[in-house]
Design an enzyme around this catalytic site. Sequence first.
Site, PDB file in Angstrom:
ATOM      1  N   ASN A 130       0.809  -1.215   0.000  1.00  0.00           N
ATOM      2  CA  ASN A 130       0.000   0.000   0.000  1.00  0.00           C
ATOM      3  C   ASN A 130       0.843   1.266   0.000  1.00  0.00           C
ATOM      4  O   ASN A 130       2.052   1.213   0.205  1.00  0.00           O
ATOM      5  CB  ASN A 130      -0.959  -0.043   1.196  1.00  0.00           C
ATOM      6  CG  ASN A 130      -2.138  -0.948   0.905  1.00  0.00           C
ATOM      7  OD1 ASN A 130      -3.009  -0.600   0.127  1.00  0.00           O
ATOM      8  ND2 ASN A 130      -2.144  -2.127   1.513  1.00  0.00           N
ATOM      9  N   HIS A 186      23.873   0.323  10.689  1.00  0.00           N
ATOM     10  CA  HIS A 186      25.212   0.449  11.250  1.00  0.00           C
ATOM     11  C   HIS A 186      25.224  -0.181  12.636  1.00  0.00           C
ATOM     12  O   HIS A 186      24.286  -0.007  13.416  1.00  0.00           O
ATOM     13  CB  HIS A 186      25.628   1.916  11.343  1.00  0.00           C
ATOM     14  CG  HIS A 186      25.759   2.557  10.002  1.00  0.00           C
ATOM     15  ND1 HIS A 186      26.920   2.514   9.278  1.00  0.00           N
ATOM     16  CD2 HIS A 186      24.865   3.237   9.241  1.00  0.00           C
ATOM     17  CE1 HIS A 186      26.746   3.145   8.130  1.00  0.00           C
ATOM     18  NE2 HIS A 186      25.497   3.593   8.084  1.00  0.00           N
ATOM     19  N   THR A 210      12.000  -6.365  15.638  1.00  0.00           N
ATOM     20  CA  THR A 210      13.460  -6.433  15.664  1.00  0.00           C
ATOM     21  C   THR A 210      13.985  -7.861  15.650  1.00  0.00           C
ATOM     22  O   THR A 210      15.190  -8.056  15.603  1.00  0.00           O
ATOM     23  CB  THR A 210      14.009  -5.722  16.916  1.00  0.00           C
ATOM     24  OG1 THR A 210      13.465  -6.363  18.075  1.00  0.00           O
ATOM     25  CG2 THR A 210      13.642  -4.246  16.906  1.00  0.00           C
ATOM     26  N   LYS A 211      13.074  -8.838  15.739  1.00  0.00           N
ATOM     27  CA  LYS A 211      13.507 -10.236  15.732  1.00  0.00           C
ATOM     28  C   LYS A 211      12.506 -11.063  14.932  1.00  0.00           C
ATOM     29  O   LYS A 211      11.432 -10.601  14.592  1.00  0.00           O
ATOM     30  CB  LYS A 211      13.631 -10.772  17.161  1.00  0.00           C
ATOM     31  CG  LYS A 211      12.346 -10.744  17.953  1.00  0.00           C
ATOM     32  CD  LYS A 211      12.585 -11.224  19.371  1.00  0.00           C
ATOM     33  CE  LYS A 211      11.280 -11.213  20.159  1.00  0.00           C
ATOM     34  NZ  LYS A 211      11.465 -11.692  21.512  1.00  0.00           N
TER      35      LYS A 211
END
Length: 179
Positions: A66, A96, A143-144
């Site tokens: 979308n 980073h 994040t996992k």
Amino acid sequence: MFKKQAVYVFIYFSNLTFNLMPFFLLKKIFLVLLGAKIGKNSTLHTPIKFFNLTRKLNIGSNVTINPGCYLDDRGGIFIGNNVNISHSVRIYTAGHNINSPDMRYFERSVLISDNVWIFPNVLIMPGVKLGKGCVILPGAVVTKSYPERSIVGGNPSKIVGSRDCGTNYCINHSYWFVN
């Protein structure tokens, strides 16, 4: 320096061209010519911003992406079949290392399996793998990786439930002028 700047100029104009194209088929052909792989009946609404436009973008069949999404395809984005990616989702594949003394750059691909439904304003970070049938709730910061049929939400994200129904749907949201 000049070569790197030329690449950024190419990416800028490629994004501009993609987002000005009026028909889904033209957009798909344009991305395929740039090296992306896109399955049948997949719809990419505009505006969408790509970071790299390389051969590292693989989109399955019956996928809807979308408006307002940001796809950082530097490390590779692999999207399965029957996936819905709602408004303003951000998928990152590079970054980073904040624990490195020189902030070392890295790339990690993102894998979104079949029948995943991602609600609006979700952030998906590098290296994440979402199992079949996952649902990612609005505003989650993923994040996992998560296993099949997980319902995921929050910041940072966590499993808040599990889907107990089958995933027998076929995504087809190829409507013009979706906002």
